[in-house]
Design an enzyme around this catalytic site. Sequence first.
Site, mmCIF file in Angstrom:
data_model
loop_
_atom_site.group_PDB
_atom_site.id
_atom_site.type_symbol
_atom_site.label_atom_id
_atom_site.label_comp_id
_atom_site.label_asym_id
_atom_site.label_seq_id
_atom_site.Cartn_x
_atom_site.Cartn_y
_atom_site.Cartn_z
ATOM 1 N N GLY A 167 14.049 -1.807 -7.463
ATOM 2 C CA GLY A 167 14.390 -2.415 -8.751
ATOM 3 C C GLY A 167 14.569 -3.922 -8.717
ATOM 4 O O GLY A 167 15.318 -4.470 -9.533
ATOM 5 N N SER A 168 13.861 -4.616 -7.831
ATOM 6 C CA SER A 168 14.031 -6.083 -7.785
ATOM 7 C C SER A 168 13.484 -6.724 -9.059
ATOM 8 O O SER A 168 14.025 -7.718 -9.529
ATOM 9 C CB SER A 168 13.355 -6.669 -6.548
ATOM 10 O OG SER A 168 11.960 -6.741 -6.695
ATOM 11 N N ASN A 169 12.442 -6.131 -9.646
ATOM 12 C CA ASN A 169 11.946 -6.679 -10.920
ATOM 13 C C ASN A 169 12.957 -6.439 -12.034
ATOM 14 O O ASN A 169 13.168 -7.291 -12.884
ATOM 15 C CB ASN A 169 10.589 -6.062 -11.276
ATOM 16 C CG ASN A 169 9.434 -6.832 -10.643
ATOM 17 O OD1 ASN A 169 9.098 -7.908 -11.092
ATOM 18 N ND2 ASN A 169 8.875 -6.297 -9.586
ATOM 19 N N LYS B 140 4.156 6.111 -11.046
ATOM 20 C CA LYS B 140 3.506 7.285 -11.626
ATOM 21 C C LYS B 140 2.744 6.891 -12.882
ATOM 22 O O LYS B 140 3.015 5.849 -13.484
ATOM 23 C CB LYS B 140 4.582 8.338 -11.992
ATOM 24 C CG LYS B 140 5.356 8.860 -10.794
ATOM 25 C CD LYS B 140 4.479 9.697 -9.895
ATOM 26 C CE LYS B 140 5.244 10.234 -8.696
ATOM 27 N NZ LYS B 140 4.373 10.946 -7.743
ATOM 28 N N ILE C 109 1.802 6.960 -16.734
ATOM 29 C CA ILE C 109 2.514 7.234 -17.991
ATOM 30 C C ILE C 109 1.660 8.242 -18.776
ATOM 31 O O ILE C 109 0.465 8.035 -18.948
ATOM 32 C CB ILE C 109 2.691 5.935 -18.807
ATOM 33 C CG1 ILE C 109 3.560 4.951 -18.038
ATOM 34 C CG2 ILE C 109 3.256 6.235 -20.180
ATOM 35 C CD1 ILE C 109 5.014 5.352 -17.883
ATOM 36 N N ASN D 20 3.024 -3.640 -17.574
ATOM 37 C CA ASN D 20 3.107 -3.303 -16.155
ATOM 38 C C ASN D 20 2.967 -4.582 -15.350
ATOM 39 O O ASN D 20 2.257 -5.506 -15.759
ATOM 40 C CB ASN D 20 1.991 -2.328 -15.761
ATOM 41 C CG ASN D 20 2.093 -1.918 -14.294
ATOM 42 O OD1 ASN D 20 3.162 -1.575 -13.810
ATOM 43 N ND2 ASN D 20 0.974 -1.994 -13.583
ATOM 44 N N HIS E 180 1.680 -6.113 -11.772
ATOM 45 C CA HIS E 180 0.834 -5.750 -10.627
ATOM 46 C C HIS E 180 0.811 -6.941 -9.666
ATOM 47 O O HIS E 180 0.601 -8.086 -10.117
ATOM 48 C CB HIS E 180 -0.579 -5.383 -11.087
ATOM 49 C CG HIS E 180 -1.462 -4.919 -9.981
ATOM 50 N ND1 HIS E 180 -1.345 -3.661 -9.420
ATOM 51 C CD2 HIS E 180 -2.433 -5.557 -9.279
ATOM 52 C CE1 HIS E 180 -2.223 -3.539 -8.432
ATOM 53 N NE2 HIS E 180 -2.895 -4.678 -8.322
ATOM 54 N N ASP F 117 -4.078 0.063 -14.292
ATOM 55 C CA ASP F 117 -4.234 -1.392 -14.093
ATOM 56 C C ASP F 117 -5.404 -1.992 -14.873
ATOM 57 O O ASP F 117 -5.911 -3.049 -14.508
ATOM 58 C CB ASP F 117 -4.443 -1.708 -12.594
ATOM 59 C CG ASP F 117 -3.245 -1.288 -11.756
ATOM 60 O OD1 ASP F 117 -3.432 -1.016 -10.558
ATOM 61 O OD2 ASP F 117 -2.134 -1.225 -12.322
ATOM 62 N N GLU G 191 6.272 -12.518 -9.476
ATOM 63 C CA GLU G 191 6.450 -11.344 -10.365
ATOM 64 C C GLU G 191 7.757 -11.481 -11.146
ATOM 65 O O GLU G 191 7.823 -11.229 -12.356
ATOM 66 C CB GLU G 191 6.519 -10.056 -9.543
ATOM 67 C CG GLU G 191 5.246 -9.642 -8.864
ATOM 68 C CD GLU G 191 5.464 -8.405 -8.030
ATOM 69 O OE1 GLU G 191 6.131 -7.468 -8.500
ATOM 70 O OE2 GLU G 191 4.962 -8.377 -6.898
HETATM 71 C C1 GRF Z 1 6.469 -4.747 -6.901
HETATM 72 O O1 GRF Z 1 5.771 -5.460 -5.893
HETATM 73 C C2 GRF Z 1 5.519 -4.496 -8.066
HETATM 74 O O2 GRF Z 1 4.415 -5.362 -8.062
HETATM 75 C C3 GRF Z 1 5.043 -3.115 -7.851
HETATM 76 O O3 GRF Z 1 6.170 -2.442 -7.325
HETATM 77 C C4 GRF Z 1 6.801 -3.338 -6.383
HETATM 78 C C5 GRF Z 1 8.258 -3.020 -6.252
HETATM 79 O O4 GRF Z 1 8.930 -3.458 -7.385
HETATM 80 N N1 GRF Z 1 4.526 -2.559 -9.085
HETATM 81 P P1 GRF Z 1 10.562 -3.521 -7.449
HETATM 82 O O5 GRF Z 1 11.031 -4.388 -6.304
HETATM 83 O O6 GRF Z 1 11.054 -2.095 -7.282
HETATM 84 O O7 GRF Z 1 10.849 -4.094 -8.788
#
Ligand code: GRF
Length: 213
Positions: A18-20, A97, A99, A113, A115, A156, A185
Site C-alpha cells: 500500500g505504498s501508493n 487482480k 476488475i 490504474n 503501472h 493495461d 508513481e
Molecule cells: C507498484 O509498483 C505499482 O506500480 C504496482 O504495484 C506495485 C506495488 O504498489 N501496480 P504498492 O506499493 O502496494 O502501492
Amino acid sequence: MKTSDEPLRVTVFASGRGSNLEAILKNINAGKVNARIVAVISNNSKAGALELAGKNNIPAYHISQKQYTDEHLFSDALLKVLQQHNTQLIALAGYMKKIPLPVIRAFKDRILNIHPALLPSFGGHGLYGHFVHEAVLNYGCKISGATVHIVDEDYDTGPPVCQQCVPVLENDTPDTLAARVLAVEHEIFSQAIQLFAQGRVQVKGRRVIIADR
Ligand code: GRF
C-alpha cells in the site's frame, strides 16, 4: 465532470503493502488532492493496505473472487461496497487482480490504474512489479517511467492520464530501478486524482483531454 468543491470520493483497491495508498493519503492530508478515500478493498486479507486503512479510520474490506462460487456474486459484492460509499473514482493502487466487467462498465472512465512503466511499452498480462523492471533492463532501455491510465476491459490498455519518465542508470538492478519508478508513481497518481477532483478530465476514445484550470 465534477463541479462542486466537495472532496472527490475515492475507493482504493490494493493487493500489497500500500505504498501508493500511503502516498495518496499523504498528498490529501497535505492539501494537494481534494479527495477523500472512502474505502479500501483488497483481495489479500494480509495486505498492508488494509492495515493502513484501519490506522486511518478508513473502512477496509477483504473481498476476493475466491470467496464466491459465481463471478457475478463477486462483482455484486464489489459494487455493493462501491455504491454504499458513493464512490466517484476507483484507484487501483498495486491491485493484482482483474476488475470484473460489470464494475468496469458501472464506472466507465472512472477507474485509474498505476503501472510502473511507460505504457504501451512493458505492459499487459504477466508484466507487473519486478517483471516489468527486469524486462526494461533486459531490453537495454535508457529511460523508463510510470503511467496512470484509465482502466478499460483489458490489462493495461486504457488511455494514459499522466506519465513521467525516469532515467535508467548503467548499474541499475530491477530493485534500484523499481525504487526510482515508485517515487514517481507516488507523485503522478495523486496528480491524476487531483485532475479528476478538479473536474478537468474528459476521455474521448483513446485521448484523455485535460482542461485548463
Ligand atoms: C507498484 O509498483 C505499482 O506500480 C504496482 O504495484 C506495485 C506495488 O504498489 N501496480 P504498492 O506499493 O502496494 O502501492
